[in-house]
Design a protein around this motif. Structure first.
Motif, short mmCIF file in Angstrom:
data_model
loop_
_atom_site.label_atom_id
_atom_site.label_comp_id
_atom_site.label_asym_id
_atom_site.label_seq_id
_atom_site.Cartn_x
_atom_site.Cartn_y
_atom_site.Cartn_z
N UNK A 218 0.83 -1.21 0.00
CA UNK A 218 0.00 0.00 0.00
C UNK A 218 0.86 1.26 0.00
N UNK A 219 1.97 1.22 0.72
CA UNK A 219 2.81 2.42 0.80
C UNK A 219 3.43 2.74 -0.56
N UNK A 220 3.79 1.73 -1.35
CA UNK A 220 4.33 1.97 -2.68
C UNK A 220 3.25 2.54 -3.60
N UNK A 221 2.03 2.06 -3.46
CA UNK A 221 0.93 2.56 -4.30
C UNK A 221 0.61 4.02 -3.97
N UNK A 222 0.65 4.36 -2.71
CA UNK A 222 0.40 5.75 -2.33
C UNK A 222 1.51 6.66 -2.84
N UNK A 223 2.74 6.16 -2.79
CA UNK A 223 3.86 6.93 -3.34
C UNK A 223 3.70 7.11 -4.85
N UNK A 224 3.25 6.05 -5.51
CA UNK A 224 3.01 6.12 -6.96
C UNK A 224 2.02 7.24 -7.27
N UNK A 225 0.94 7.25 -6.53
CA UNK A 225 -0.09 8.27 -6.76
C UNK A 225 0.45 9.68 -6.50
N UNK A 226 1.18 9.84 -5.42
CA UNK A 226 1.70 11.16 -5.07
C UNK A 226 2.75 11.65 -6.07
N UNK A 227 3.64 10.75 -6.48
CA UNK A 227 4.70 11.12 -7.42
C UNK A 227 4.10 11.64 -8.72
N UNK A 228 3.13 10.91 -9.26
CA UNK A 228 2.61 11.29 -10.58
C UNK A 228 1.55 12.38 -10.50
N UNK A 229 0.92 12.54 -9.36
CA UNK A 229 0.06 13.71 -9.18
C UNK A 229 0.90 14.98 -9.26
N UNK A 230 2.09 14.94 -8.65
CA UNK A 230 2.98 16.10 -8.67
C UNK A 230 3.51 16.34 -10.08
N UNK A 231 4.07 15.28 -10.71
CA UNK A 231 4.67 15.44 -12.04
C UNK A 231 3.64 15.89 -13.08
N UNK A 232 2.45 15.24 -13.05
CA UNK A 232 1.45 15.53 -14.09
C UNK A 232 0.70 16.83 -13.84
N UNK A 233 0.82 17.37 -12.66
CA UNK A 233 0.20 18.68 -12.43
C UNK A 233 1.04 19.79 -13.07
N UNK A 234 2.31 19.50 -13.32
CA UNK A 234 3.21 20.47 -13.96
C UNK A 234 3.45 20.16 -15.43
N UNK A 235 3.46 18.88 -15.77
CA UNK A 235 3.80 18.48 -17.14
C UNK A 235 2.65 17.68 -17.73
#
Length: 765
Positions: A218-235
């Motif tokens: 679960x912790x890896x999945x939450x990190x996945x979501x957070x990482x790409x929420x950040x990246x895709x909000x800019x790019x």
């Protein structure tokens, strides 16, 4: 309109250009300063050809980031400057020297470990992390590639391994770092800077996250979501890719609302594409369909593929399922004269032909869109349908006699031999083996002289009589060398074998051998996988003549060498028209016949190499039981009926055993030899529960570093400290065919010497 792109393209060149260049550099130790310009020019040449192929086949994007001089994970390590501090590299001025030091080691350091890339036969170099690991951008090579790519005036796609996959596949080398995700914030900032730095110079950012097919916490999945929420909000131009398996459906809720430009799915392994497409929560601009198989070589069924893409209402991209590094470059380089083989060639598609298949799909789709017709049939489509149907009905594929033999196999053919402890006592007395028995994995250096003998025979320059006599002289030399090393178990050295799979495939009906079907295994090492097109059987024995001759050269036990059915299948391009276990049983029957004959002539130690048994493991662990059920039965079928004093070995290399050790036990072989040298013997801690004998690979043969006496003693002490000495064999970690004689002479003498030191100490007995 449909967008087209390629997940990745072969980097070896049309004629193995990269291999030849690198090995010439390695041979003369000139891979950093003197040949820097030549290596970079070769890179440009390969990229130029790859990009032109894309343009000529109407692929919308040309790729940057899928070329590598050695390994794409190693490239990532340098792009973000994640170089292990043990190498003491302070600057990047001598790029090639530093780069290949990590790959091949030096006098002070072992190279980075190698592991199999998911369920493929490609090996990647494993990143190393500690608490002080820092990430810094190093974009000089990428910027040069971008400048070069702009000449083509096409859209540019940049490819990089995703931050989560990069962390997950690495190895923690510091006891103070308990959780690698602690490195994620710094790594994310580096990726952010990288994408920001590329800016408008690239049109699409492909981030590969193949770990999405694994079982993640679960912790890896939450990190996945957070990482790409950040990246895709800019790019807004990020495409996230997965391959080799279906994404775990439960993961979709973590990424379905992220503003990706596209998500790529491996349709060859995706069974529920309609469920994914109908998901109303998916907001991506495009869905990328990996509809052309990037791992196997059979023609795409264009009719079926066209039906799939025609019935998808969302905006789509079409692509290969994965990178094309796993298939040969160009079928046009194959010049077959045999009528049967010409027929089979019509069923096959290599890398360049897969680009043509995408082009054909694009033309079919665009024509129907413009003309509003339900069907569009052109010349290529008709040819494709004909060849696909011809393959299904061909008598070349199914052999009635072999199919009947498989049907007659019953429960009595899957009986285990007697308990191993009883077999061990019988074998120890029979072979008069002492503690810490020494042997090798099988092959010895394939010198230029040996290769010339084989080529001359193949080209009919020398007769069969001369060929056999010349190779017998080489076998005599190899056996004498082993006697000089004072090894306990002798092998004949395999000078007659070009490759551990291809050699056997040449003698087994149902295999097709290509002339130039090379793919990268690791670094500058390439393999030429055979193609399994039909039912398998043999007309003559595979190894008998060479073993008979070798047997007369020594009074020590001689070990016969065969490649196992799992590896024969995995390291070939396999059939997709029948289950793997049927193909495996067919090869098992071939090997069973061979082993019974070897036993009859007095060869009582036989090694069945299975280095691919781990990489054939399904991605999903809920499929492990099914896989091992048929894999183990295959072994039992081969061994059924052998005498108890016939000792069976198997060899497994570069594998993670933690989650499969219990299945390995069920193979019930007498001795298993494994790679342990690069991992500093860490695997010995889980092998102490393994009951049968174990051959520990103490000598890393994938580097020029010699085995010194002090280091051999150090490794053997670790082994004895973790494993019962009565079970231990000592050997190199793999075959020696890629090494030079001057490299192995000292190493094997030292291994044998150190083994004798320990076995002569009374306190260990």
């Amino acid at each position: 309109m449909i967008i087209s792109h390629i997940i990745g393209q072969s980097r070896i060149g049309f004629n193995r250009d990269l291999k030849k260049c690198l090995e010439n550099c390695f041979e003369f130790n000139q891979y950093f300063d003197k040949n820097k310009n030549y290596l970079n020019e070769l890179k440009k040449k390969i990229l130029y050809n790859n990009w032109n192929l894309k343009i000529n086949n109407n692929i919308d994007y040309i790729n940057i980031g899928d070329f590598s001089f050695y390994d794409h994970i190693l490239d990532n390590i340098f792009n973000i400057n994640c170089i292990p501090k043990r190498f003491k590299i302070k600057n990047n001025e001598n790029f090639f020297k530093n780069y290949f030091t990590l790959a091949k080691g030096d006098s002070n350091n072992q190279p980075l470990e190698m592991k199999k890339w998911f369920n493929t036969n490609y090996h990647y170099l494993v990143p190393e992390y500690d608490l002080d690991t820092k990430f810094l951008l190093n974009l000089s090579a990428l910027k040069n590639d971008i400048c070069f790519a702009k000449i083509f005036k096409k859209k540019i796609k940049f490819i990089i391994i995703g931050p989560l996959t990069f962390l997950k596949l690495g190895k923690i080398k510091d006891n103070n770092l308990k959780n690698r995700l602690l490195l994620l914030p710094d790594l994310l900032l580096t990726y952010f800077s990288l994408i920001n730095e590329l800016g408008d110079n690239v049109d699409l950012i492909q981030i590969d996250e193949p770990i999405l097919i694994l079982n993640l916490s679960l912790v890896w999945l939450k990190c996945l979501k957070n990482v790409y929420n950040i990246l895709c909000s800019y790019f807004t131009n990020i495409i996230i890719t997965t391959y080799f398996e279906q994404i775990n459906e439960t993961y979709l809720k973590y990424i379905e609302n992220i503003n990706f430009f596209s998500i790529h799915l491996d349709l060859i392994n995706y069974k529920k594409i309609n469920d994914f497409i109908k998901n109303e929560n998916i907001k991506y601009n495009y869905i990328s369909l990996g509809i052309i198989d990037g791992k196997n070589i059979w023609k795409n069924n264009l009719e079926k593929s066209f039906y799939i893409i025609s019935n998808i209402k969302k905006k789509i991209m079409i692509s290969t399922s994965c990178s094309l590094i796993h298939v040969p470059v160009d079928l046009n380089s194959e010049k077959f004269k045999n009528k049967k083989i010409k027929i089979i060639k019509n069923w096959i598609s290599f890398g360049n032909q897969k680009l043509e298949e995408i082009k054909n799909l694009l033309e079919m789709y665009d024509f129907n869109l413009i003309n509003n017709k339900k069907k569009y049939i052109n010349k290529n489509f008709i040819k494709n349908v004909f060849f696909v149907m011809n393959k299904k009905k061909s008598k070349l594929i199914f052999v009635k006699n072999i199919q009947n033999k498989i049907k007659k196999i019953n429960i009595n053919d899957f009986k285990y031999r007697i308990n191993y402890n009883l077999r061990r006592d019988i074998q120890k007395k029979y072979f008069k083996l002492n503690l810490l028995t020494t042997t090798t994995i099988g092959s010895f250096p394939q010198t230029s002289k040996i290769r010339k003998i084989r080529i001359d025979y193949k080209n009919k320059i020398i007769s069969k009589y001369d060929y056999e006599n010349l190779l017998k002289k080489e076998i005599y030399f190899i056996v004498k060398k082993q006697l000089d090393y004072n090894l306990d178990i002798i092998v004949h050295g395999e000078p007659e074998r070009n490759d551990m799979v291809e050699y056997f495939a040449e003698s087994i009906e149902g295999f097709l051998i290509t002339n130039n079907g090379w793919v990268q295994s690791y670094g500058s090492r390439y393999v030429k996988p055979p193609i399994i097109y039909g039912d398998m059987y043999i007309k003559n024995y595979l190894t008998l003549n060479w073993i008979k001759y070798s047997q007369n050269l020594t009074k020590k036990p001689l070990k016969g060498m065969l490649t196992g059915p799992i590896t024969m299948i995995k390291w070939s391009f396999r059939r997709i028209d029948q289950p793997n276990y049927i193909t495996s049983l067919q090869i098992a029957l071939v090997l069973k016949k061979e082993i019974k004959k070897l036993e009859k002539i007095g060869i009582k130690i036989i090694q069945i190499d299975e280095p691919a048994i781990r990489e054939f493991l399904p991605i999903k662990n809920n499929k492990y039981k099914y896989y091992f059920n048929w894999a183990i039965k295959t072994f039992i079928l081969i061994l059924n009926g052998l005498k108890n004093n016939t000792q069976i070995h198997t060899h497994i290399c570069y594998s993670e055993f933690n989650n499969i050790i219990n299945f390995i036990k069920d193979l019930n072989v007498d001795v298993i030899s494994i790679e342990t040298s690069r991992s500093n013997m860490s695997i010995t801690k889980i092998l102490n529960s393994y009951d049968n004998d174990i051959g520990l690979g103490v000598y890393d043969i994938h580097t020029k570093r010699k085995m010194e006496i002090n280091y051999a003693i150090y490794l053997i002490k670790i082994i004895i400290n973790n494993i019962d000495i009565k079970k231990i064999w000592i050997n190199p970690d793999c075959g020696l065919k890629t090494r030079k004689w001057f490299e192995i002479d000292k190493s094997l003498k030292n291994i044998s010497y150190c083994s004798r030191i320990f076995k002569n100490l009374r306190l260990l007995t």
